[in-house]
Motif scaffolding. Structure first.
Motif, PDB file in Angstrom:
ATOM      1  N   ALA A   1       8.901  23.209  75.735  1.00 54.13           N
ATOM      2  CA  ALA A   1       8.803  22.367  76.932  1.00 54.13           C
ATOM      3  C   ALA A   1       7.613  22.770  77.795  1.00 54.13           C
ATOM      4  CB  ALA A   1      10.085  22.478  77.748  1.00 54.13           C
ATOM      5  N   PRO A   2       6.915  21.790  78.361  1.00 54.65           N
ATOM      6  CA  PRO A   2       5.770  22.100  79.221  1.00 54.65           C
ATOM      7  C   PRO A   2       6.241  22.687  80.550  1.00 54.65           C
ATOM      8  CG  PRO A   2       6.241  19.759  79.309  1.00 54.65           C
ATOM      9  CD  PRO A   2       7.163  20.353  78.272  1.00 54.65           C
ATOM     10  N   THR A   3       5.470  23.593  81.103  1.00 50.50           N
ATOM     11  CA  THR A   3       5.811  24.144  82.423  1.00 50.50           C
ATOM     12  C   THR A   3       5.228  23.288  83.539  1.00 50.50           C
ATOM     13  OG1 THR A   3       3.929  25.647  82.313  1.00 50.50           O
ATOM     14  CG2 THR A   3       6.079  26.511  81.618  1.00 50.50           C
ATOM     15  N   ARG A   4       4.320  22.394  83.183  1.00 52.70           N
ATOM     16  CA  ARG A   4       3.849  21.377  84.122  1.00 52.70           C
ATOM     17  C   ARG A   4       4.376  20.046  83.603  1.00 52.70           C
ATOM     18  NH1 ARG A   4       0.705  17.385  84.910  1.00 52.70           N
ATOM     19  NH2 ARG A   4      -0.231  16.968  86.925  1.00 52.70           N
TER      20      ARG A   4
ATOM     21  N   THR B   1      17.578  31.214  68.134  1.00 51.01           N
ATOM     22  CA  THR B   1      17.132  32.508  68.658  1.00 51.01           C
ATOM     23  C   THR B   1      16.040  32.328  69.707  1.00 51.01           C
ATOM     24  OG1 THR B   1      15.573  32.704  66.834  1.00 51.01           O
ATOM     25  CG2 THR B   1      17.695  33.820  66.573  1.00 51.01           C
ATOM     26  N   PRO B   2      16.324  31.551  70.758  1.00 55.13           N
ATOM     27  CA  PRO B   2      15.277  31.354  71.756  1.00 55.13           C
ATOM     28  C   PRO B   2      14.958  32.650  72.499  1.00 55.13           C
ATOM     29  CG  PRO B   2      17.330  30.380  72.514  1.00 55.13           C
ATOM     30  CD  PRO B   2      17.553  30.856  71.113  1.00 55.13           C
ATOM     31  N   ARG B   3      13.679  32.957  72.565  1.00 54.10           N
ATOM     32  CA  ARG B   3      13.237  34.116  73.358  1.00 54.10           C
ATOM     33  C   ARG B   3      13.197  33.742  74.827  1.00 54.10           C
ATOM     34  NH1 ARG B   3       8.240  33.908  70.700  1.00 54.10           N
ATOM     35  NH2 ARG B   3       9.031  33.178  68.742  1.00 54.10           N
ATOM     36  N   LEU B   4      13.157  32.450  75.050  1.00 55.56           N
ATOM     37  CA  LEU B   4      13.037  31.906  76.390  1.00 55.56           C
ATOM     38  C   LEU B   4      14.235  31.005  76.643  1.00 55.56           C
ATOM     39  CD1 LEU B   4      11.008  31.187  78.827  1.00 55.56           C
ATOM     40  CD2 LEU B   4      10.406  29.227  77.420  1.00 55.56           C
ATOM     41  N   GLY B   5      14.877  31.181  77.772  1.00 55.49           N
ATOM     42  CA  GLY B   5      15.989  30.314  78.134  1.00 55.49           C
ATOM     43  C   GLY B   5      15.588  29.418  79.290  1.00 55.49           C
ATOM     44  N   ILE B   6      16.535  28.557  79.716  1.00 56.08           N
ATOM     45  CA  ILE B   6      16.202  27.663  80.829  1.00 56.08           C
ATOM     46  C   ILE B   6      15.960  28.440  82.121  1.00 56.08           C
ATOM     47  CG2 ILE B   6      17.247  25.598  79.842  1.00 56.08           C
ATOM     48  CD1 ILE B   6      19.658  26.025  81.699  1.00 56.08           C
TER      49      ILE B   6
ATOM     50  N   TRP C   1      12.365  29.430  81.921  1.00 51.99           N
ATOM     51  CA  TRP C   1      11.547  28.220  81.964  1.00 51.99           C
ATOM     52  C   TRP C   1      11.460  27.681  83.386  1.00 51.99           C
ATOM     53  CZ3 TRP C   1      12.659  22.974  82.928  1.00 51.99           C
ATOM     54  CH2 TRP C   1      11.615  22.096  82.621  1.00 51.99           C
ATOM     55  N   ILE C   2      12.579  27.610  84.076  1.00 52.40           N
ATOM     56  CA  ILE C   2      12.576  27.142  85.467  1.00 52.40           C
ATOM     57  C   ILE C   2      11.670  28.029  86.314  1.00 52.40           C
ATOM     58  CG2 ILE C   2      13.996  26.914  87.563  1.00 52.40           C
ATOM     59  CD1 ILE C   2      16.317  26.042  85.616  1.00 52.40           C
ATOM     60  N   ASP C   3      11.770  29.334  86.129  1.00 56.92           N
ATOM     61  CA  ASP C   3      10.925  30.267  86.892  1.00 56.92           C
ATOM     62  C   ASP C   3       9.439  30.003  86.690  1.00 56.92           C
ATOM     63  OD1 ASP C   3      13.094  31.579  87.978  1.00 56.92           O
ATOM     64  OD2 ASP C   3      13.008  33.273  86.569  1.00 56.92           O
ATOM     65  N   SER C   4       9.066  29.530  85.492  1.00 50.85           N
ATOM     66  CA  SER C   4       7.649  29.338  85.180  1.00 50.85           C
ATOM     67  C   SER C   4       7.141  27.920  85.471  1.00 50.85           C
ATOM     68  CB  SER C   4       7.385  29.679  83.714  1.00 50.85           C
ATOM     69  OG  SER C   4       8.029  28.748  82.864  1.00 50.85           O
ATOM     70  N   CYS C   5       8.028  27.017  85.823  1.00 52.71           N
ATOM     71  CA  CYS C   5       7.651  25.614  86.042  1.00 52.71           C
ATOM     72  C   CYS C   5       6.897  25.394  87.346  1.00 52.71           C
ATOM     73  CB  CYS C   5       8.896  24.732  86.091  1.00 52.71           C
ATOM     74  SG  CYS C   5       9.407  24.149  84.503  1.00 52.71           S
ATOM     75  N   GLU C   6       6.006  24.409  87.294  1.00 50.05           N
ATOM     76  CA  GLU C   6       5.372  23.898  88.510  1.00 50.05           C
ATOM     77  C   GLU C   6       6.298  22.826  89.060  1.00 50.05           C
ATOM     78  OE1 GLU C   6       1.336  22.559  88.026  1.00 50.05           O
ATOM     79  OE2 GLU C   6       0.957  24.127  86.527  1.00 50.05           O
ATOM     80  N   PRO C   7       6.768  22.961  90.294  1.00 51.43           N
ATOM     81  CA  PRO C   7       7.727  21.993  90.823  1.00 51.43           C
ATOM     82  C   PRO C   7       7.118  20.638  91.142  1.00 51.43           C
ATOM     83  CG  PRO C   7       7.135  23.584  92.496  1.00 51.43           C
ATOM     84  CD  PRO C   7       6.469  24.030  91.228  1.00 51.43           C
ATOM     85  N   ARG C   8       7.963  19.621  91.038  1.00 52.00           N
ATOM     86  CA  ARG C   8       7.639  18.261  91.492  1.00 52.00           C
ATOM     87  C   ARG C   8       8.773  17.835  92.405  1.00 52.00           C
ATOM     88  NH1 ARG C   8       6.518  14.227  86.773  1.00 52.00           N
ATOM     89  NH2 ARG C   8       7.093  12.818  88.462  1.00 52.00           N
TER      90      ARG C   8
ATOM     91  N   ALA D   1      20.726  23.886  88.648  1.00 48.56           N
ATOM     92  CA  ALA D   1      20.402  22.983  89.761  1.00 48.56           C
ATOM     93  C   ALA D   1      19.986  23.778  90.995  1.00 48.56           C
ATOM     94  CB  ALA D   1      21.589  22.076  90.073  1.00 48.56           C
ATOM     95  N   ILE D   2      20.688  24.859  91.269  1.00 49.57           N
ATOM     96  CA  ILE D   2      20.333  25.718  92.409  1.00 49.57           C
ATOM     97  C   ILE D   2      18.943  26.307  92.206  1.00 49.57           C
ATOM     98  CG2 ILE D   2      20.889  27.900  93.557  1.00 49.57           C
ATOM     99  CD1 ILE D   2      23.899  27.164  93.035  1.00 49.57           C
ATOM    100  N   ALA D   3      18.684  26.833  91.006  1.00 50.99           N
ATOM    101  CA  ALA D   3      17.373  27.445  90.718  1.00 50.99           C
ATOM    102  C   ALA D   3      16.248  26.412  90.809  1.00 50.99           C
ATOM    103  CB  ALA D   3      17.397  28.090  89.330  1.00 50.99           C
ATOM    104  N   LEU D   4      16.492  25.207  90.316  1.00 45.00           N
ATOM    105  CA  LEU D   4      15.475  24.152  90.372  1.00 45.00           C
ATOM    106  C   LEU D   4      15.172  23.762  91.820  1.00 45.00           C
ATOM    107  CD1 LEU D   4      16.775  22.153  87.331  1.00 45.00           C
ATOM    108  CD2 LEU D   4      14.381  22.884  87.599  1.00 45.00           C
ATOM    109  N   ARG D   5      16.197  23.628  92.652  1.00 44.95           N
ATOM    110  CA  ARG D   5      15.957  23.300  94.063  1.00 44.95           C
ATOM    111  C   ARG D   5      15.197  24.420  94.753  1.00 44.95           C
ATOM    112  NH1 ARG D   5      21.094  21.012  93.555  1.00 44.95           N
ATOM    113  NH2 ARG D   5      22.097  22.841  94.458  1.00 44.95           N
ATOM    114  N   ARG D   6      15.568  25.661  94.483  1.00 46.62           N
ATOM    115  CA  ARG D   6      14.833  26.801  95.067  1.00 46.62           C
ATOM    116  C   ARG D   6      13.373  26.809  94.616  1.00 46.62           C
ATOM    117  NH1 ARG D   6      19.474  31.320  94.202  1.00 46.62           N
ATOM    118  NH2 ARG D   6      20.651  30.833  96.094  1.00 46.62           N
TER     119      ARG D   6
END
Length: 174
Positions: free
Chosen positions: A46-49, A85-90, A93-100, A126-131
């Motif tokens: 998934a893209p982080t942007r 075997t994801p090395r990366l979880g949601i 991923w949320i931590d690395s995303c650019e918010p919109r 949802a809490i992490a995404l809003r933050r």
């Protein structure tokens, strides 16, 4: 218009729900409305942007230890027979995303169906995404599995398709 579905899955249950959501958004397998696309991606791809043409984002993962997975809970799932075997979880991923801030985001999770069991990856996502700055993030649905490795409980794929169709209505111009 397009929808992006990002998921984390260890035993395949959350992936099945993500695919069913996409089917529902596409109107139960019919062609999407002109100009609307649905892309389903594992969190590792998934893209982080989030692209500007994405008009809705869905983010889902399994509930591990009453929340989103962590590196340690994913390692534990592998020890218990998980094939994913994801090395990366949601969470990461949320931590690395650019918010919109303007983007509608709905979260979902898979959880073992135990009466009065607290905790939900969907709620915590949802809490992490809003933050993070996704101001329109909301907790969506929990989908039930029969045990840590599944299977999905009766009719959960059908319910996911129906929820996807419901969400598609929000995308359809009046």
């Amino acid at each position: 218009m397009s929808v992006l579905v990002v998921y984390e899955s260890m035993f395949g249950n959350t992936e099945a729900i993500a695919e069913a959501l996409a089917e529902g958004i596409r109107r139960e397998g019919e062609q999407s409305p002109p100009g609307q696309a649905v892309t389903v991606l594992p969190v590792s791809e998934a893209p982080t942007r989030i692209p500007d043409d994405v008009t809705m984002l869905l983010v889902g993962g399994p509930t591990h230890a009453f929340s989103m997975s962590r590196e340690s809970t994913r390692a534990d799932a592998v020890r218990q027979g998980a094939t994913g075997t994801p090395r990366l979880g949601i969470r990461e991923w949320i931590d690395s995303c650019e918010p919109r801030a303007d983007l509608p985001v709905h979260t979902f999770d898979t959880r073992v169906h135990v009466r009065m069991m607290p905790g939900s990856a969907a709620k915590q996502a949802a809490i992490a995404l809003r933050r993070k700055g996704f101001e329109r993030a909301s907790r969506g649905e929990s989908f039930w599995v029969g045990g840590k490795d599944g299977p999905l409980s009766h009719d959960e794929v059908v319910r996911a398709r129906a929820w996807g169709a419901f969400l598609a209505e929000a995308l359809t111009p009046a």
